[in-house]
Scaffold this motif. Structure first.
Motif, PDB file in Angstrom:
ATOM      1  N   GLU A  73       0.825  -1.210   0.000  1.00  0.00           N
ATOM      2  CA  GLU A  73       0.000   0.000   0.000  1.00  0.00           C
ATOM      3  C   GLU A  73       0.860   1.261   0.000  1.00  0.00           C
ATOM      4  OE1 GLU A  73      -0.312  -2.347   2.504  1.00  0.00           O
ATOM      5  OE2 GLU A  73      -1.945  -3.482   1.547  1.00  0.00           O
ATOM      6  N   ALA A  74       1.854   1.311   0.883  1.00  0.00           N
ATOM      7  CA  ALA A  74       2.731   2.479   0.956  1.00  0.00           C
ATOM      8  C   ALA A  74       3.558   2.617  -0.321  1.00  0.00           C
ATOM      9  CB  ALA A  74       3.645   2.367   2.175  1.00  0.00           C
ATOM     10  N   TYR A  75       3.989   1.499  -0.872  1.00  0.00           N
ATOM     11  CA  TYR A  75       4.779   1.525  -2.111  1.00  0.00           C
ATOM     12  C   TYR A  75       3.947   2.098  -3.249  1.00  0.00           C
ATOM     13  CZ  TYR A  75       7.750  -0.215  -5.910  1.00  0.00           C
ATOM     14  OH  TYR A  75       8.545  -0.314  -7.019  1.00  0.00           O
ATOM     15  N   GLU A  76       2.700   1.652  -3.368  1.00  0.00           N
ATOM     16  CA  GLU A  76       1.845   2.128  -4.451  1.00  0.00           C
ATOM     17  C   GLU A  76       1.477   3.595  -4.250  1.00  0.00           C
ATOM     18  OE1 GLU A  76       0.662   1.765  -8.040  1.00  0.00           O
ATOM     19  OE2 GLU A  76       1.529   0.052  -7.007  1.00  0.00           O
ATOM     20  N   ALA A  77       1.327   4.040  -2.998  1.00  0.00           N
ATOM     21  CA  ALA A  77       1.045   5.459  -2.736  1.00  0.00           C
ATOM     22  C   ALA A  77       2.244   6.318  -3.146  1.00  0.00           C
ATOM     23  CB  ALA A  77       0.720   5.658  -1.260  1.00  0.00           C
ATOM     24  N   LYS A  78       3.430   5.871  -2.842  1.00  0.00           N
ATOM     25  CA  LYS A  78       4.643   6.609  -3.214  1.00  0.00           C
ATOM     26  C   LYS A  78       4.809   6.641  -4.728  1.00  0.00           C
ATOM     27  CE  LYS A  78       8.123   8.415  -1.043  1.00  0.00           C
ATOM     28  NZ  LYS A  78       7.982   9.757  -0.464  1.00  0.00           N
ATOM     29  N   ARG A  79       4.501   5.531  -5.388  1.00  0.00           N
ATOM     30  CA  ARG A  79       4.589   5.491  -6.837  1.00  0.00           C
ATOM     31  C   ARG A  79       3.538   6.394  -7.476  1.00  0.00           C
ATOM     32  NH1 ARG A  79       3.457   3.348 -11.556  1.00  0.00           N
ATOM     33  NH2 ARG A  79       1.517   2.331 -11.013  1.00  0.00           N
ATOM     34  N   ALA A  80       2.382   6.488  -6.864  1.00  0.00           N
ATOM     35  CA  ALA A  80       1.328   7.380  -7.382  1.00  0.00           C
ATOM     36  C   ALA A  80       1.773   8.835  -7.310  1.00  0.00           C
ATOM     37  CB  ALA A  80       0.039   7.165  -6.604  1.00  0.00           C
ATOM     38  N   GLU A  81       2.546   9.188  -6.280  1.00  0.00           N
ATOM     39  CA  GLU A  81       3.098  10.547  -6.198  1.00  0.00           C
ATOM     40  C   GLU A  81       4.066  10.804  -7.352  1.00  0.00           C
ATOM     41  OE1 GLU A  81       4.955  11.379  -2.467  1.00  0.00           O
ATOM     42  OE2 GLU A  81       3.239  10.644  -1.307  1.00  0.00           O
ATOM     43  N   THR A  84       2.521  11.779 -10.817  1.00  0.00           N
ATOM     44  CA  THR A  84       2.075  13.159 -11.018  1.00  0.00           C
ATOM     45  C   THR A  84       3.228  14.145 -11.145  1.00  0.00           C
ATOM     46  OG1 THR A  84       1.953  13.542  -8.633  1.00  0.00           O
ATOM     47  CG2 THR A  84      -0.036  12.703  -9.723  1.00  0.00           C
ATOM     48  N   GLN A  97       6.900   0.262 -11.326  1.00  0.00           N
ATOM     49  CA  GLN A  97       5.600  -0.373 -11.127  1.00  0.00           C
ATOM     50  C   GLN A  97       5.780  -1.841 -10.779  1.00  0.00           C
ATOM     51  OE1 GLN A  97       3.250   0.163 -14.579  1.00  0.00           O
ATOM     52  NE2 GLN A  97       4.591  -0.999 -15.916  1.00  0.00           N
TER      53      GLN A  97
END
Length: 114
Positions: A73-81, A84, A97
């Protein structure tokens, strides 16, 4: 006559190629029939696949360590940042990814990390 000229040019080309190869070193051997043979030294070609494979394994290892340390979850949140961000950050997000191999190895590594 044309065929004879073509064969002569092929022989000359072969001799030139062998001469260029032998200019960097040759080995003299005695054949079974007693004929002395001089052949060019066989040079090892540079290995291109080994550094590429090491780079791939290294990048996969970094991704696995980060994913198993942070959690999915934290990894995907950081990747989402990163998605952008500017062009370099978007490229990094694309490379970072989660692929099936990374996810499977990270699941296996998670119990081993503190």
């Amino acid at each position: 006559m044309d065929d004879a000229q073509r064969r002569f040019e092929q022989r000359c080309s072969t001799v030139r190629r062998k001469h260029l190869r032998m200019a960097s070193g040759y080995v003299t051997r005695l054949d079974r029939s007693g004929v002395i043979l001089q052949t060019p030294i066989q040079r090892a070609r540079p290995a291109v696949w080994r550094p590429l494979a090491l780079a791939f394994v290294g990048a996969l290892g970094i991704k696995v360590l980060i994913l198993s340390g942070m959690g999915p979850e934290a990894y995907e949140a950081k990747r989402a940042e990163l998605v952008t961000g500017n062009g370099v950050e978007r490229a990094g997000a694309l490379l970072m990814q989660v692929d099936p191999l990374t996810a499977r190895v990270a699941e296996w590594m998670r119990p081993l990390l503190p």
